[in-house]
Design a protein around this motif. Structure first.
Motif, PDB file in Angstrom:
ATOM      1  N   LEU A  67       2.409 -28.095 -24.124  1.00 36.91           N
ATOM      2  CA  LEU A  67       1.365 -27.477 -24.929  1.00 36.91           C
ATOM      3  C   LEU A  67       1.149 -26.050 -24.454  1.00 36.91           C
ATOM      4  O   LEU A  67       1.060 -25.794 -23.250  1.00 36.91           O
ATOM      5  CB  LEU A  67       0.065 -28.282 -24.791  1.00 36.91           C
ATOM      6  CG  LEU A  67      -1.151 -27.791 -25.560  1.00 36.91           C
ATOM      7  CD1 LEU A  67      -0.916 -27.856 -27.066  1.00 36.91           C
ATOM      8  CD2 LEU A  67      -2.386 -28.633 -25.204  1.00 36.91           C
ATOM      9  N   ASP A  68       1.089 -25.126 -25.407  1.00 33.84           N
ATOM     10  CA  ASP A  68       0.809 -23.720 -25.108  1.00 33.84           C
ATOM     11  C   ASP A  68      -0.492 -23.306 -25.784  1.00 33.84           C
ATOM     12  O   ASP A  68      -0.806 -23.752 -26.893  1.00 33.84           O
ATOM     13  CB  ASP A  68       1.927 -22.803 -25.632  1.00 33.84           C
ATOM     14  CG  ASP A  68       3.278 -23.110 -25.005  1.00 33.84           C
ATOM     15  OD1 ASP A  68       3.296 -23.729 -23.933  1.00 33.84           O
ATOM     16  OD2 ASP A  68       4.295 -22.730 -25.611  1.00 33.84           O
ATOM     17  N   LEU A  69      -1.250 -22.454 -25.104  1.00 36.07           N
ATOM     18  CA  LEU A  69      -2.462 -21.866 -25.676  1.00 36.07           C
ATOM     19  C   LEU A  69      -2.356 -20.351 -25.574  1.00 36.07           C
ATOM     20  O   LEU A  69      -2.119 -19.808 -24.489  1.00 36.07           O
ATOM     21  CB  LEU A  69      -3.712 -22.351 -24.937  1.00 36.07           C
ATOM     22  CG  LEU A  69      -5.017 -21.607 -25.259  1.00 36.07           C
ATOM     23  CD1 LEU A  69      -5.396 -21.767 -26.732  1.00 36.07           C
ATOM     24  CD2 LEU A  69      -6.153 -22.079 -24.360  1.00 36.07           C
ATOM     25  N   LEU A  70      -2.548 -19.678 -26.693  1.00 39.71           N
ATOM     26  CA  LEU A  70      -2.557 -18.226 -26.734  1.00 39.71           C
ATOM     27  C   LEU A  70      -3.953 -17.760 -27.112  1.00 39.71           C
ATOM     28  O   LEU A  70      -4.533 -18.226 -28.104  1.00 39.71           O
ATOM     29  CB  LEU A  70      -1.541 -17.712 -27.764  1.00 39.71           C
ATOM     30  CG  LEU A  70      -0.117 -18.266 -27.650  1.00 39.71           C
ATOM     31  CD1 LEU A  70       0.760 -17.698 -28.760  1.00 39.71           C
ATOM     32  CD2 LEU A  70       0.483 -17.966 -26.283  1.00 39.71           C
ATOM     33  N   LEU A  71      -4.533 -16.863 -26.313  1.00 39.17           N
ATOM     34  CA  LEU A  71      -5.861 -16.311 -26.556  1.00 39.17           C
ATOM     35  C   LEU A  71      -5.737 -14.817 -26.806  1.00 39.17           C
ATOM     36  O   LEU A  71      -5.042 -14.113 -26.070  1.00 39.17           O
ATOM     37  CB  LEU A  71      -6.778 -16.547 -25.349  1.00 39.17           C
ATOM     38  CG  LEU A  71      -7.043 -17.995 -24.935  1.00 39.17           C
ATOM     39  CD1 LEU A  71      -7.824 -18.023 -23.621  1.00 39.17           C
ATOM     40  CD2 LEU A  71      -7.806 -18.731 -26.018  1.00 39.17           C
ATOM     41  N   ALA A  72      -6.424 -14.338 -27.845  1.00 34.82           N
ATOM     42  CA  ALA A  72      -6.459 -12.905 -28.152  1.00 34.82           C
ATOM     43  C   ALA A  72      -7.905 -12.521 -28.430  1.00 34.82           C
ATOM     44  O   ALA A  72      -8.536 -13.066 -29.336  1.00 34.82           O
ATOM     45  CB  ALA A  72      -5.577 -12.585 -29.357  1.00 34.82           C
TER      46      ALA A  72
END
Length: 256
Positions: A67-72
């Motif tokens: 699982l990957d999480l990308l925050l911007a």
């Protein structure tokens, strides 16, 4: 991992398993946690160590291999993207709207939702449903801020406060959470199956032991206005007719 969203909010990401991430938004310097944590309704799961974390001025990414999480981050909005490999599992934004935190996520074509406990009894499938998460006698006894999606994920909102979930009723193609609180705290659970999602949810909230044998027997609920004589008569009638009855329950009228 903690990053600064803006001057008012920090974002904490804790990876509890290769398929479970906790996202908490708090004022700077405040540790994540709600009454559910304080009183032990949520198990204190230590974070896993095999996690790749990278943080920058405008965002961050967290990777577990599954699982990957990308925050911007921008001053007014935090964008989140949960991915499994090259597939986007869930994508949306968090923002502050007056006194409310708003979480808005996109829906896939044909995506269906299940959950929310006793938040409504019209249908088990919750697409197009708006849930008012607050106990009301007869209407809602046990609303639970947890749902599962046929897109392969579940989300559990860590709060005891009144809030709403709009599952595409007001805005087709999007589902939203609105919460009036000084922060936001939720767990994202990837399955992909419902059995896997439920296993992740119960790892967070605890798994109940097997109930005693008598609890699987016949439960009889007396009439709303039954008095003590009528209740005892019901018990005697069960015994006289040799009908097994393990529990006789009293309706709220007994308290009156």
């Amino acid at each position: 991992m903690t990053i600064r969203w803006n001057e008012q909010w920090s974002v904490h990401c804790t990876t509890l398993a290769s398929n479970i991430m906790r996202i908490s938004v708090t004022p700077p310097g405040k540790k994540p946690g709600t009454l559910l944590n304080r009183y032990g309704f949520i198990d204190d799961i230590p974070p896993i160590k095999k996690v790749e974390e990278n943080a920058g001025e405008a965002g961050a990414d967290v990777r577990t291999g599954k699982l990957d999480l990308l925050l911007a981050a921008t001053p007014d909005r935090l964008a989140l993207t949960f991915k499994t490999g090259d597939t986007v599992a869930l994508e949306g934004t968090l923002e502050r709207d007056g006194e409310n935190f708003q979480a808005c996520f996109g829906m896939r074509t044909g995506e269906q939702f299940f959950g929310f406990g006793d938040a409504g009894r019209e249908t088990m499938e919750r697409t197009g449903f708006c849930a008012d998460m607050w106990i009301e006698n007869v209407v809602r006894y046990i609303p639970i801020p947890f749902m599962m999606s046929t897109a392969g994920y579940g989300l559990f909102l860590n709060t005891t406060r009144r809030h709403t979930w709009d599952m595409g009723k007001k805005t087709p193609g999007k589902w939203r959470i609105a919460l009036a609180d000084n922060g936001l705290d939720f767990y994202f659970i990837h399955g992909p199956g419902f059995k896997d999602i439920l296993s992740g949810y119960t790892a967070i909230t605890g798994r109940p032991p097997l109930p005693p044998k008598w609890s699987f027997g016949l439960w009889f609920i007396c009439r709303y206005d039954a008095d003590s004589t009528q209740v005892m008569n019901d018990a005697v009638n069960f015994r006289d007719r040799r009908i097994p009855c393990d529990v006789i329950g009293l309706e709220p009228g007994w308290m009156e």
